[in-house]
Design an enzyme around this catalytic site. Structure first.
Site, PDB file in Angstrom:
ATOM      1  N   ARG A 104      48.920 -54.371  -0.167  1.00 43.12           N
ATOM      2  CA  ARG A 104      48.667 -53.391   0.906  1.00 43.12           C
ATOM      3  C   ARG A 104      47.904 -54.126   1.991  1.00 43.12           C
ATOM      4  O   ARG A 104      46.802 -54.632   1.770  1.00 43.12           O
ATOM      5  CB  ARG A 104      47.858 -52.202   0.382  1.00 43.12           C
ATOM      6  N   HIS A 131      55.954 -47.858   4.358  1.00 41.32           N
ATOM      7  CA  HIS A 131      55.324 -47.452   3.086  1.00 41.32           C
ATOM      8  C   HIS A 131      56.444 -47.035   2.114  1.00 41.32           C
ATOM      9  O   HIS A 131      56.563 -45.864   1.755  1.00 41.32           O
ATOM     10  CB  HIS A 131      54.337 -46.307   3.344  1.00 41.32           C
ATOM     11  N   GLN A 134      55.924 -44.891  -1.259  1.00 37.15           N
ATOM     12  CA  GLN A 134      55.711 -43.455  -1.085  1.00 37.15           C
ATOM     13  C   GLN A 134      57.047 -42.714  -0.986  1.00 37.15           C
ATOM     14  O   GLN A 134      57.187 -41.595  -1.485  1.00 37.15           O
ATOM     15  CB  GLN A 134      54.876 -43.202   0.178  1.00 37.15           C
ATOM     16  N   ASP A 219      51.908 -36.565   8.304  1.00 36.30           N
ATOM     17  CA  ASP A 219      50.930 -37.565   7.854  1.00 36.30           C
ATOM     18  C   ASP A 219      49.768 -37.533   8.850  1.00 36.30           C
ATOM     19  O   ASP A 219      49.847 -36.860   9.891  1.00 36.30           O
ATOM     20  CB  ASP A 219      51.609 -38.955   7.826  1.00 36.30           C
ATOM     21  N   CYS A 259      51.957 -37.476   2.304  1.00 38.55           N
ATOM     22  CA  CYS A 259      51.652 -38.563   1.367  1.00 38.55           C
ATOM     23  C   CYS A 259      50.207 -38.537   0.894  1.00 38.55           C
ATOM     24  O   CYS A 259      49.881 -39.118  -0.140  1.00 38.55           O
ATOM     25  CB  CYS A 259      52.007 -39.914   1.970  1.00 38.55           C
ATOM     26  N   ARG A 287      54.119 -40.836  -7.607  1.00 42.33           N
ATOM     27  CA  ARG A 287      53.880 -42.257  -7.297  1.00 42.33           C
ATOM     28  C   ARG A 287      53.880 -43.062  -8.598  1.00 42.33           C
ATOM     29  O   ARG A 287      54.419 -44.160  -8.661  1.00 42.33           O
ATOM     30  CB  ARG A 287      52.524 -42.430  -6.582  1.00 42.33           C
TER      31      ARG A 287
HETATM   32  N1  NVA Z   1      49.914 -43.555   7.607  1.00 40.02           N
HETATM   33  C1  NVA Z   1      48.810 -43.605   6.687  1.00 40.02           C
HETATM   34  C2  NVA Z   1      49.305 -43.483   5.281  1.00 40.02           C
HETATM   35  C3  NVA Z   1      48.211 -43.521   4.225  1.00 40.02           C
HETATM   36  C4  NVA Z   1      48.768 -43.467   2.833  1.00 40.02           C
HETATM   37  C5  NVA Z   1      48.046 -44.907   6.892  1.00 40.02           C
HETATM   38  O1  NVA Z   1      48.695 -45.943   7.074  1.00 40.02           O
HETATM   39  O2  NVA Z   1      46.820 -44.890   6.870  1.00 40.02           O
HETATM   40  N1   CP Z   2      49.656 -42.012  -0.186  1.00 42.69           N
HETATM   41  C1   CP Z   2      48.938 -43.122  -0.433  1.00 42.69           C
HETATM   42  O1   CP Z   2      49.424 -44.236  -0.349  1.00 42.69           O
HETATM   43  O2   CP Z   2      47.652 -42.883  -0.823  1.00 42.69           O
HETATM   44  P1   CP Z   2      46.488 -43.955  -1.001  1.00 42.69           P
HETATM   45  O3   CP Z   2      46.131 -44.462   0.369  1.00 42.69           O
HETATM   46  O4   CP Z   2      45.377 -43.178  -1.647  1.00 42.69           O
HETATM   47  O5   CP Z   2      46.984 -45.073  -1.872  1.00 42.69           O
END
Ligand code: NVA
Ligand code: CP
Length: 300
Positions: A104, A131, A134, A219, A259, A287
């Site tokens: 990540r 992502h 997800q 989101d 998500c 997930r």
């Molecule tokens: N769009 C959000 C998703 C978090 C799971 C981010 O990138 O922070």
């Molecule tokens: N939806 C998601 O990826 O959640 P986290 O940021 O908690 O991993």
């Protein structure tokens, strides 16, 4: 056969993705029945987190444990990655020891670079651009509640962010129509829109977009790394909140997904997650099952 990675949904074929969804549902049933299944005994997943996480970290770690394997959590604070060791070198070293790597991070190019130098499968666990993990959970959740998503009308409300880009890829791979309702200046990637103009439509009016939708998704307005833009974004997205009354414009069988984490009072109304059309807790749980299917597939 050369090593397979999962950096975007386009790395697997539609058939392979369909298989993963069915397998995730099967693995979920097996787990519910207390059936032991340990195909990854002795295997280790390296997990690099340069951004925060609850669901992703817990689901990958628990998934590896349930599969008889183990995982190592690596943050830039505690590794040489945070002190400037090149991604290429980290990939070469780690992939000689672990069996798969989950990352990540910020720039999508970082996971591409890592994958180019890795001897083991690399999984994108969120970048600024995509992502895909997800989306596996989201597709599983839709299938469990409503059956095939093929030909359905899916509406994305809000920021054209990493999740939105992955929904565009999903529209292509799972064969549904996607309407993206977002304010000007916050569009998803132009190359994705251009490549999928037959199935993805960009609009500005949320109410018109949601009419007849089978699935509505949103989101956060400010993703990780955009914290300083919060105020400007709150203003730009004021008309893009999903609420039960907005959902009333959708198909009577419509579902709502997010998500998570969610910000009540911003991208969703305070009561949205309590609405029976919201399936976000199943979505979060999936997930685990969807990523187990992915790990089993990539490491078989
Ligand atoms: N769009 C959000 C998703 C978090 C799971 C981010 O990138 O922070
Ligand atoms: N939806 C998601 O990826 O959640 P986290 O940021 O908690 O991993």
């Amino acid at each position: 056969m050369s090593v397979r990675h999962f950096l975007t949904l386009l790395d697997l074929t539609p058939d392979e993705l369909g298989y993963l969804i069915q397998r995730a549902i099967e693995l979920k049933t097996m787990l519910r029945n207390g059936q032991r299944h340990e195909p990854l005994r002795g295997k280790t997943l390296g997990m690099i987190f340069e951004k925060a996480s609850t669901r992703t970290r817990v689901s990958f770690e628990v998934g590896m444990t349930q599969f008889g394997g183990s995982s190592i959590f690596l943050s830039p604070r505690d590794t040489q990655l945070g002190r400037g060791e090149p991604i290429e070198d980290s990939a070469r070293v780690m992939s000689r020891m672990v069996d798969a790597v989950m990352i990540r991070t910020f720039a999508h190019s970082a996971v591409e670079t890592f994958a180019q130098h890795s001897k083991v499968p690399v999984i994108n666990a969120l970048t600024d651009d995509y992502h895909p993990c997800q989306l596996l959970a989201d597709m599983q959740t839709f299938v469990e509640h409503r059956g095939s998503i093929q030909g359905k009308r899916v509406v994305w409300v809000g920021d054209g962010n990493n999740m939105c880009n992955s929904y565009i890829n999903a529209a292509r791979q799972f064969d549904f129509q996607l309407v993206v309702a977002c304010p000007e200046g916050f569009d998803p990637r132009a190359d994705l829109l251009a490549a999928n103009s037959d199935r993805v439509e960009l609009v500005r009016d949320t109410a018109a977009a949601v009419r007849g939708a089978h699935l509505v998704v949103t989101d956060v307005w400010a993703s990780m790394g955009q914290e300083e833009e919060q105020a400007r974004r709150a203003e730009a997205f004021a008309d893009y909140q999903v609420s039960p009354s907005l959902m009333d414009l959708a198909d009577p069988q419509a579902l709502f997904m997010h998500c998570l984490p969610a910000h009540r009072g911003e991208e969703i109304s305070h009561d949205m997650l309590d609405d029976p059309r919201a399936v976000v807790w199943d979505e979060a749980e999936n997930r685990l099952h969807a990523q187990k299917a992915l790990l089993e597939f990539l490491l078989r």
